[in-house]
Design an enzyme around this catalytic site. Structure first.
Site, short mmCIF file in Angstrom:
data_model
loop_
_atom_site.label_atom_id
_atom_site.label_comp_id
_atom_site.label_asym_id
_atom_site.label_seq_id
_atom_site.Cartn_x
_atom_site.Cartn_y
_atom_site.Cartn_z
N GLU A 91 21.15 31.01 -8.92
CA GLU A 91 21.18 31.07 -7.46
C GLU A 91 22.30 30.18 -6.93
O GLU A 91 22.42 29.02 -7.34
CB GLU A 91 19.83 30.64 -6.86
CG GLU A 91 19.78 30.93 -5.36
CD GLU A 91 18.35 30.93 -4.80
OE1 GLU A 91 17.52 31.71 -5.31
OE2 GLU A 91 18.09 30.14 -3.90
N ASP B 250 16.72 29.38 -10.99
CA ASP B 250 16.69 28.82 -9.63
C ASP B 250 16.87 27.32 -9.80
O ASP B 250 15.91 26.61 -10.12
CB ASP B 250 15.34 29.14 -8.97
CG ASP B 250 15.29 28.63 -7.53
OD1 ASP B 250 16.36 28.43 -6.93
OD2 ASP B 250 14.17 28.43 -7.02
N ASP C 281 9.46 28.38 -7.31
CA ASP C 281 10.74 28.32 -8.02
C ASP C 281 10.75 29.30 -9.19
O ASP C 281 11.79 29.89 -9.50
CB ASP C 281 11.00 26.91 -8.57
CG ASP C 281 10.70 25.84 -7.55
OD1 ASP C 281 11.65 25.30 -6.98
OD2 ASP C 281 9.50 25.58 -7.32
#
Lengths: 177, 177
Positions: free
Chosen positions: B72, B11, B145
């Site tokens: 992501e 992420d 996260d």
């Protein structure tokens, strides 16, 4: 007296990453050193294209041994894939510069346009034309990304000194506290 | 039978880059391996923070030797500096993966949410809760996260197989032309 600094300007991009190298000193006209582009293959995925950007930039850094690096700042004004691609390429450019221990400054497109043409809203042909004149080139640099990278290096040559003097004043003022 | 693959989910972020490692095989529940974050110092400039992201990711890649990497996908829906920072960190993540010769897949936030919660519009607590259940963790992963990175790895474990089979079909169809 200000010492001469070699500035490597980068107009980041995934398809074409413009590179312009200029020797600059405050109060002296900037001197052209080199210009070109790092291209990546659209057939590759993004990760491997970024690897090509890194490899291409490494060659420019090794060959021209810049003292400072100027990168065009990316703005997310439009929700397009290309903005993200460009930001990813800019990240790789900043990474390579930091790895070489070089200071990195980001300049906005309007700062660059204002520095070389006098107007922050100049169009690409005006920027290319002024860069050609300022650096006394025989032919206008092509493609536009290459001209933009040279304009960025010229902008840094002219603005960078002021930024540094201001930073020095701030540092000196802090030291006195 | 599908072989087991170690998936490293990222992420991306400049302040905190979430990392989640999962062993996955199609038709089997994904197995938790590790989770954490790479942090960078806000006192540093962007270029040096990206260098810290690179160094932190290199340690995760070396320690956990993933087979595939899931990142992501960043969208430029808002004109904020943080979107550009995040995209630059994502670029460095993709670069490190490509340097290790690993395939990289980008998943959208809604794909990830839909994969782990059944809804593309799930909120962060729902994602964290489902990841905790799916991976049979004793405590919910923190910060968000880190949980997002695990969700990304789980998403890839479940979707990745299909994506690969589809890609294989397309490649096979192309080969027949």
């Amino acid at each position: 007296m200000f010492e001469k600094k070699r500035i490597l300007g980068i107009d980041p991009g995934l398809t074409r990453c413009g590179i312009g190298v200029v020797d600059g000193a405050v109060g002296r006209p900037p001197v052209f050193v080199a210009v070109g582009v790092v291209r990546t293959s659209p057939d590759l995925d993004v990760a491997h294209r970024l690897l090509q950007v890194e490899a291409g930039l490494e060659r420019w850094f090794t060959e021209h041994t810049p003292d400072v690096v100027a990168i065009e700042r990316v703005f997310a004004q439009h929700n397009t894939t290309s903005v993200i691609d460009t930001a990813q390429a800019a990240g790789v450019a900043a990474l390579v510069a930091a790895r070489h221990g070089l200071p990195v400054t980001f300049h906005t497109p309007s700062e660059v346009k204002a520095a070389v043409t006098g107007s922050g809203r100049a169009d690409k042909p005006q920027v290319t034309s002024m860069v050609t004149t300022i650096l006394r080139l025989d032919v206008p640099p092509r493609p536009a990304d290459a001209a933009d990278a040279l304009a960025l290096a010229v902008c840094h040559a002219w603005r960078g000194g002021h930024t540094n003097r201001y930073a020095a004043l701030v540092a000196a003022a802090r030291g006195k506290r």
